[in-house]
Design a protein around this motif. Structure first.
Motif, PDB file in Angstrom:
ATOM      1  N   VAL A 304       0.848  -1.192   0.000  1.00 31.29           N
ATOM      2  CA  VAL A 304       0.000   0.000   0.000  1.00 31.29           C
ATOM      3  C   VAL A 304       0.884   1.241   0.000  1.00 31.29           C
ATOM      4  O   VAL A 304       1.965   1.266   0.600  1.00 31.29           O
ATOM      5  CB  VAL A 304      -0.958   0.044   1.223  1.00 31.29           C
ATOM      6  N   ALA A 305       0.409   2.273  -0.701  1.00 32.08           N
ATOM      7  CA  ALA A 305       1.032   3.595  -0.631  1.00 32.08           C
ATOM      8  C   ALA A 305       0.305   4.367   0.462  1.00 32.08           C
ATOM      9  O   ALA A 305      -0.920   4.460   0.454  1.00 32.08           O
ATOM     10  CB  ALA A 305       0.905   4.314  -1.968  1.00 32.08           C
ATOM     11  N   ARG A 306       1.058   4.901   1.414  1.00 36.11           N
ATOM     12  CA  ARG A 306       0.472   5.642   2.541  1.00 36.11           C
ATOM     13  C   ARG A 306       0.878   7.109   2.431  1.00 36.11           C
ATOM     14  O   ARG A 306       2.069   7.410   2.310  1.00 36.11           O
ATOM     15  CB  ARG A 306       0.957   5.061   3.866  1.00 36.11           C
ATOM     16  N   ILE A 307      -0.081   8.005   2.479  1.00 38.31           N
ATOM     17  CA  ILE A 307       0.209   9.442   2.354  1.00 38.31           C
ATOM     18  C   ILE A 307      -0.403  10.170   3.544  1.00 38.31           C
ATOM     19  O   ILE A 307      -1.619  10.115   3.762  1.00 38.31           O
ATOM     20  CB  ILE A 307      -0.329  10.009   1.030  1.00 38.31           C
ATOM     21  N   TRP A 308       0.452  10.863   4.293  1.00 42.71           N
ATOM     22  CA  TRP A 308       0.004  11.673   5.429  1.00 42.71           C
ATOM     23  C   TRP A 308       0.091  13.150   5.051  1.00 42.71           C
ATOM     24  O   TRP A 308       1.116  13.605   4.534  1.00 42.71           O
ATOM     25  CB  TRP A 308       0.888  11.446   6.645  1.00 42.71           C
ATOM     26  N   THR A 309      -0.961  13.906   5.346  1.00 42.10           N
ATOM     27  CA  THR A 309      -0.964  15.350   5.150  1.00 42.10           C
ATOM     28  C   THR A 309      -1.197  15.988   6.512  1.00 42.10           C
ATOM     29  O   THR A 309      -2.210  15.719   7.167  1.00 42.10           O
ATOM     30  CB  THR A 309      -2.067  15.768   4.168  1.00 42.10           C
ATOM     31  N   ILE A 310      -0.251  16.829   6.952  1.00 42.05           N
ATOM     32  CA  ILE A 310      -0.232  17.311   8.332  1.00 42.05           C
ATOM     33  C   ILE A 310      -0.190  18.830   8.365  1.00 42.05           C
ATOM     34  O   ILE A 310       0.628  19.460   7.670  1.00 42.05           O
ATOM     35  CB  ILE A 310       1.005  16.756   9.070  1.00 42.05           C
ATOM     36  N   GLY A 311      -1.076  19.438   9.146  1.00 45.50           N
ATOM     37  CA  GLY A 311      -1.103  20.894   9.245  1.00 45.50           C
ATOM     38  C   GLY A 311      -1.851  21.355  10.480  1.00 45.50           C
ATOM     39  O   GLY A 311      -1.873  20.674  11.508  1.00 45.50           O
ATOM     40  N   GLU A 312      -2.509  22.495  10.355  1.00 46.88           N
ATOM     41  CA  GLU A 312      -3.238  23.071  11.470  1.00 46.88           C
ATOM     42  C   GLU A 312      -4.591  22.386  11.658  1.00 46.88           C
ATOM     43  O   GLU A 312      -5.255  22.024  10.677  1.00 46.88           O
ATOM     44  CB  GLU A 312      -3.465  24.572  11.236  1.00 46.88           C
ATOM     45  N   ALA A 313      -5.000  22.208  12.903  1.00 51.58           N
ATOM     46  CA  ALA A 313      -6.303  21.614  13.201  1.00 51.58           C
ATOM     47  C   ALA A 313      -7.408  22.464  12.580  1.00 51.58           C
ATOM     48  O   ALA A 313      -7.388  23.691  12.665  1.00 51.58           O
ATOM     49  CB  ALA A 313      -6.505  21.523  14.710  1.00 51.58           C
ATOM     50  N   GLY A 314      -8.353  21.790  11.930  1.00 50.90           N
ATOM     51  CA  GLY A 314      -9.482  22.478  11.321  1.00 50.90           C
ATOM     52  C   GLY A 314      -9.261  22.933   9.897  1.00 50.90           C
ATOM     53  O   GLY A 314     -10.185  23.466   9.269  1.00 50.90           O
ATOM     54  N   ASP A 315      -8.078  22.724   9.345  1.00 47.02           N
ATOM     55  CA  ASP A 315      -7.781  23.154   7.974  1.00 47.02           C
ATOM     56  C   ASP A 315      -8.269  22.092   6.989  1.00 47.02           C
ATOM     57  O   ASP A 315      -7.619  21.077   6.766  1.00 47.02           O
ATOM     58  CB  ASP A 315      -6.278  23.380   7.818  1.00 47.02           C
ATOM     59  N   GLU A 316      -9.419  22.350   6.362  1.00 46.75           N
ATOM     60  CA  GLU A 316     -10.012  21.373   5.450  1.00 46.75           C
ATOM     61  C   GLU A 316      -9.270  21.273   4.122  1.00 46.75           C
ATOM     62  O   GLU A 316      -9.487  20.330   3.358  1.00 46.75           O
ATOM     63  CB  GLU A 316     -11.484  21.718   5.211  1.00 46.75           C
ATOM     64  N   THR A 317      -8.394  22.238   3.827  1.00 42.74           N
ATOM     65  CA  THR A 317      -7.620  22.153   2.585  1.00 42.74           C
ATOM     66  C   THR A 317      -6.608  21.011   2.636  1.00 42.74           C
ATOM     67  O   THR A 317      -6.107  20.587   1.598  1.00 42.74           O
ATOM     68  CB  THR A 317      -6.884  23.470   2.281  1.00 42.74           C
TER      69      THR A 317
END
Length: 393
Positions: A304-317
């Motif tokens: 499997v390819a695993r992709i994490w996107t991490i930022g500010e809480a509540g940022d729907e972008t």
């Protein structure tokens, strides 16, 4: 005596240090490859590989330091750098009622530079100014700020222009490419708008974020970040995972999903994944943007390819960026599925599929035919005592 007390006292009293310096020192901040030239009017009070403090008659105080992540000053409102300078003011003892009186982007010696002027009040009631500047170097932003009493504001402004014109930048702002293709172990993706590969000086930001996700080795992963000026940059990490799931499609999605969720998040209370249809396969998406996280899992030929996107809480972008990246991917061959996996798939998720029913019907039909033929043969093999032979006719 604390720095804040010294600052406030100096702004009010105005002692001169010009006579204490005979030569013009040159101060190199080696961590950021920037040298600040100070003439004999200045007295250095702190000098390290990453920051510099000095003061001169008036008094005017100079502060030079850097923050992580290179941003394009020309694309941002100069006011976005206000928090960086207010943090420095807070470090010096703070100011009352700070207000931006001017903010603009100018070009000084070919470098785009954001100028931010802030007025504030001292604890004593006097008025003062902070005249800040921000410019990009390779992988970082360099800030040079001048603090003085209001009546020395013009002098501070002249110092700012002179020092920025003489600023010796060894590693200039690096060229960066947005929306480029990135590769990991057996799959590739195109980065979403606003995202780019990190520069060498920025990689630790993304790898630190990866470590928080349990990814300690990123050698075979691709990394990306999304700068936000002075705010913390968002990170994206994609790596291969050796999870074999058998046949994955719309029929088995819900049945397989809990296995993926447990492997990705352990005992954490995370809601089920939503299904994202890609060009030739399905992806699992976990929307955890309320906590500043969006995760995608795509079955492909190496697991499997695993992709994490991490930022500010509540940022729907974060979620929309993840979906854009997942849809852009090239994942090579199909996810491995053995004969046993396929048998399990059809009997578990599609028991009424023609793949199951046709062989079953064939077996039943064959079995029925055997019974009929056997009956006929048995009937033929047993002679009726009332039948007449030809010879009896």
């Amino acid at each position: 005596m604390s720095m804040s007390v010294l600052l406030l006292a100096a702004l009010c009293s105005g002692p001169s240090y010009a006579s204490e310096i005979e030569e013009a020192p040159e101060f190199l901040l080696s961590d950021i490859d920037v040298r600040v030239d100070l003439d004999k009017k200045w007295k250095m009070t702190r000098w390290s590989d990453f920051d510099l403090k000095a003061e001169t008659a008036g008094p005017v105080f100079l502060f030079t330091w850097a923050t992580d992540v290179q941003s394009d000053v020309s694309t941002l409102d100069a006011k976005v750098w206000k928090p960086v300078h207010l943090d420095k003011l807070e470090e010096m003892g703070g100011g009352i009622d700070p207000k931006v009186t001017n903010a603009e982007v100018v070009t000084i010696k070919g470098r785009n530079t954001a100028l931010v002027d802030i007025s504030f009040k001292l604890q004593s009631g006097g008025e003062a100014v902070l005249l800040g500047s921000t410019t990009a170097v390779e992988g970082r932003m360099v800030h040079v700020a001048f603090v003085a009493g209001k009546r020395f504001a013009k002098s501070a402004d002249k110092h700012r222009l002179a020092i920025l014109e003489d600023l010796d930048v060894k590693a200039a702002e690096a060229d960066v490419a947005w929306g480029v293709s990135v590769e990991a172990d057996g799959f590739s993706n195109t980065l979403a708008e606003g995202w780019r590969a990190p520069l060498e000086a920025e990689e630790s930001i993304v790898t630190t974020a990866a470590g928080k996700m349990g990814v300690e080795n990123t050698d075979n992963c691709w990394l990306a970040l999304r700068p936000h000026g002075p705010a913390a940059a968002d990170s994206m990490i994609a790596c291969q995972g050796g999870l074999m799931l058998g046949v994955i499609d719309e029929h088995s999605f819900e049945g397989v999903e809990p296995t993926i969720r447990e492997r990705m998040f352990g005992k954490a209370e995370i809601g089920p994944a939503k299904q994202l249809e890609l060009e030739d396969r399905l992806a699992f998406i976990y929307d955890i943007t309320d906590k500043g996280l969006a995760v995608g899992v795509v079955p492909y030929e190496k697991g499997v390819a695993r992709i994490w996107t991490i930022g500010e809480a509540g940022d729907e972008t974060l979620l929309s960026a993840l979906e854009e990246v997942l849809k852009s991917g090239d994942y090579g061959g199909a996810h491995p599925a053995s004969a046993g996996d396929q048998l399990s798939y059809y009997t578990t998720y599609r028991p009424f599929s023609p793949v199951v029913l046709c062989p079953l019907f064939g077996i039943l039909l064959l079995g029925g035919s055997v019974v009929v033929v056997g009956g006929i043969m048995m009937a033929r093999g047993k002679k009726n005592k009332y039948d007449l032979d030809d010879d009896d006719v």
